[in-house]
Design a protein around this motif. Structure first.
Motif, PDB file in Angstrom:
ATOM      1  N   MET A 272       0.852  -1.201   0.000  1.00  0.00           N
ATOM      2  CA  MET A 272       0.000   0.000   0.000  1.00  0.00           C
ATOM      3  C   MET A 272       0.881   1.242   0.000  1.00  0.00           C
ATOM      4  N   HIS A 273       0.493   2.204  -0.829  1.00  0.00           N
ATOM      5  CA  HIS A 273       1.264   3.444  -0.880  1.00  0.00           C
ATOM      6  C   HIS A 273       0.378   4.653  -0.668  1.00  0.00           C
ATOM      7  N   ALA A 274       0.732   5.424   0.329  1.00  0.00           N
ATOM      8  CA  ALA A 274      -0.034   6.633   0.653  1.00  0.00           C
ATOM      9  C   ALA A 274       0.532   7.798  -0.145  1.00  0.00           C
ATOM     10  N   ASN A 275      -0.365   8.603  -0.644  1.00  0.00           N
ATOM     11  CA  ASN A 275       0.079   9.708  -1.499  1.00  0.00           C
ATOM     12  C   ASN A 275       0.547  10.921  -0.687  1.00  0.00           C
ATOM     13  N   MET A 276       1.106  11.867  -1.407  1.00  0.00           N
ATOM     14  CA  MET A 276       1.803  12.986  -0.785  1.00  0.00           C
ATOM     15  C   MET A 276       0.864  14.104  -0.339  1.00  0.00           C
ATOM     16  N   LEU A 277       1.329  14.838   0.619  1.00  0.00           N
ATOM     17  CA  LEU A 277       0.655  16.061   1.037  1.00  0.00           C
ATOM     18  C   LEU A 277       1.264  17.204   0.235  1.00  0.00           C
ATOM     19  N   ASN A 278       0.422  17.957  -0.429  1.00  0.00           N
ATOM     20  CA  ASN A 278       0.900  19.058  -1.261  1.00  0.00           C
ATOM     21  C   ASN A 278       0.673  20.407  -0.593  1.00  0.00           C
ATOM     22  N   VAL A 279       1.547  21.305  -0.877  1.00  0.00           N
ATOM     23  CA  VAL A 279       1.343  22.698  -0.511  1.00  0.00           C
ATOM     24  C   VAL A 279       1.576  23.503  -1.780  1.00  0.00           C
ATOM     25  N   ASN A 280       0.593  24.304  -2.140  1.00  0.00           N
ATOM     26  CA  ASN A 280       0.652  25.059  -3.393  1.00  0.00           C
ATOM     27  C   ASN A 280       0.892  24.131  -4.588  1.00  0.00           C
TER      28      ASN A 280
END
Length: 485
Positions: A272-280
């Motif tokens: 399982m791969h959790a996706n990234m947290l983005n800023v802008n």
RNA sequence: GGUCCUGUGGCCGAGAGGCUAGGCACCGGUCUGCAAAACCGUCUACAGCGGUUCGAAUCCGCUCGGGACCUCCA
């Protein structure tokens, strides 16, 4: 209630019905933090997402052994023939020993987990305490012919491995393509093949962490700790292996190679791969400089936001996106989440005050089942949240006598709402520890204000309300009387 | 350059061939001394252009935009 949990498997690219190796028991390994610095919010998102997975597995009644490692050994990369020991470097800067740094950040991490309401894993093994286990895996790889020793270092032999196994099975990478991208970088390397990776790296004089090994003093390669520790605590075949999307290659690919090379098979059934947290719109990352710490957001000390947000609001916000999607963090999004969070919390507390009728005006069992359906579909928390808001709307209507609920249904709804909101999503009503002492005072103030209102002394009544509002206390007047929060 | 993902209403985000989530904001209304909350109603979007289909936001192609990985990374 029988439930069919479906999980998206990165290895196959399909959603698969979840069937644990041992009935009712689940073994799950998640790549944890590297503690040479304080984990940032992006790191936390991954851990929060796997906390959600853990919580739902528990909710379904599984006995879960959840292992999440702590990386406290310096990793060596060799992209340009240059050794980089992150922990050692940070330590030198701070003029303290590397383990002191790790210890300090570990304490912070533990505190963060408490604040963000993460359940502690069953075990959190550290790399430095499993050097021997790592050495043993490396020895096995050498014995099986998938690793070679050179100048006191040990490398994984990708070409040899590729004769028997598929290097790239997880990431979809082709060795030839990898070579295209990296050929220029690795010209003068001691590796036999550009894609070979270090299992054990000979010590440099300036290394702060050095261990003895059959190949001389040195330290372990980046990927071997996870293979060694997952095997030790979960066996060489377990149910779920998780981590951030950015670990898919090379880290997880190499873990698979190490396991196949030493035991002959992939260590986990489901990746399982959790996706990234983005800023802008961009991945939160140290190198981009667009990161902030989990503590800064709740203390309101990051430039990105003009106020502080409760950790529960942040967690709720995160739950509105699926774990496999990126999510964009912004002031507007958080403010919206804060409102929604409050509405959800108020509805859950309303549940214990609802009046019941003989029948329910909606199908409560179906509503409850919708909670399970959402989570059974690859832990779809955003759908769960949407369905919970269906319940919120219903609860409010019952409260306003626009809908009815039977006492049986109310009992079930309350139990399941509490369970999904608090136990599964891991959201808490924001803690107000001074609330008990405040209660009698508030009662007094509300009575005084009620007298003023009886006398139509609106000036006084509004003055009280405004003053309380300035102190962060909200007054609500209704037919049943005045409440505060 | 290679591999892959993605583009949804003012914002955040689900969904994934027909039944067109949800939250927040906005606008009307009920309630209220006024507010707040709650409730009712309104707002009906899927980057562009082609194609497949009785029917596409959903499938295919192209174009444009964004992103991830290929180097440490959750």
């Amino acid at each position: 209630m029988s439930q069919n949990l479906v999980i998206y498997n990165s290895l196959t690219g399909n959603k698969e019905i979840f069937k644990p190796i041992h009935e009712n028991r689940v073994g799950m390994y998640v790549c944890g933090p590297t503690l040479y610095s304080e984990p940032h919010m992006g790191n936390m998102r991954t851990f929060i997402n796997f906390d959600l997975v853990y919580r739902y597995l528990l909710k379904l009644g599984y006995q879960v052994k959840y292992v999440r490692n702590i990386t406290d050994a310096g990793h060596i990369t060799n992209s340009a023939g240059e050794d980089v020991d992150s922990i050692g470097k940070a330590a030198k800067l701070a003029q303290v020993q590397s383990l002191e740094i790790v210890y300090t950040f570990n304490r912070k991490f533990i505190e963060l987990q408490r604040i963000y309401n993460l359940l502690p894993p069953s075990i959190e093994p550290t790399a430095t305490q499993h050097i021997q286990e790592q050495i043993e895996v490396i020895e096995q790889l050498i014995e099986n012919g998938f690793a070679y020793v050179i100048n006191g270092s040990v490398y994984f032999d990708v070409r040899k491995y590729s004769e028997k196994f598929n290097y790239g099975i997880l990431s979809g990478r082709k060795i030839e393509e990898l070579e295209e991208a990296t050929r220029t970088l690795n010209a003068q390397d001691e590796k036999r093949f550009f894609a070979d990776f270090a299992l054990w790296k000979k010590a440099n004089p300036e290394d702060m962490q050095i261990w003895r090994s059959p190949w001389g003093d040195g330290n372990p390669g980046w990927h071997i700790e996870c293979t060694a520790m997952s095997t030790k605590y979960l066996g060489n075949k377990f149910d779920i292996h998780g981590g951030g999307m950015d670990l898919k290659f090379p880290h997880h690919e190499d873990e698979i190679a190490q396991s196949c090379g030493s035991f002959g098979h992939n260590p986990a059934n489901i990746w399982m791969h959790a996706n990234m947290l983005n800023v802008n719109g961009q991945k939160m990352s140290k190198s981009f400089g667009n990161y902030f710490l989990p503590l800064e957001i709740i203390e309101g000390t990051t430039d990105l936001f003009d106020k502080a947000y409760d950790a529960n609001v942040v967690r709720f916000f995160l739950m509105q996106a699926h774990y496999r999607s990126t999510i964009d963090l912004s002031k507007d999004a958080l403010t919206a989440a804060e409102k929604g969070y409050t509405r959800l919390m108020e509805a859950t507390s309303l549940l214990s005050k609802l009046k019941t009728q003989d029948t329910s005006s909606i199908n409560v069992a179906q509503l409850i089942q919708s909670f399970y359906n959402a989570m059974n579909d690859d832990f779809n928390a955003p759908i769960l949240v949407a369905n919970l808001f269906e319940a919120v709307s219903y609860i409010n209507k019952v409260n306003d006598n626009l809908a009815t609920i039977s006492s049986d249904d109310l009992k079930r709804l309350k139990a399941e709402m509490d369970s999904f909101v608090f136990d599964v999503l891991g959201i808490k009503a924001s803690s107000n520890n001074c609330i008990d002492r405040l209660s009698p005072v508030m009662e007094l103030i509300i009575n005084l204000r009620a007298k003023a209102r009886e006398n139509k002394d609106w000036a006084t009544s509004d003055q009280i309300r405004d003053a309380l509002s300035n102190a962060g206390i909200t007054i609500k007047d209704s037919k049943e009387g005045t409440s505060w929060s």
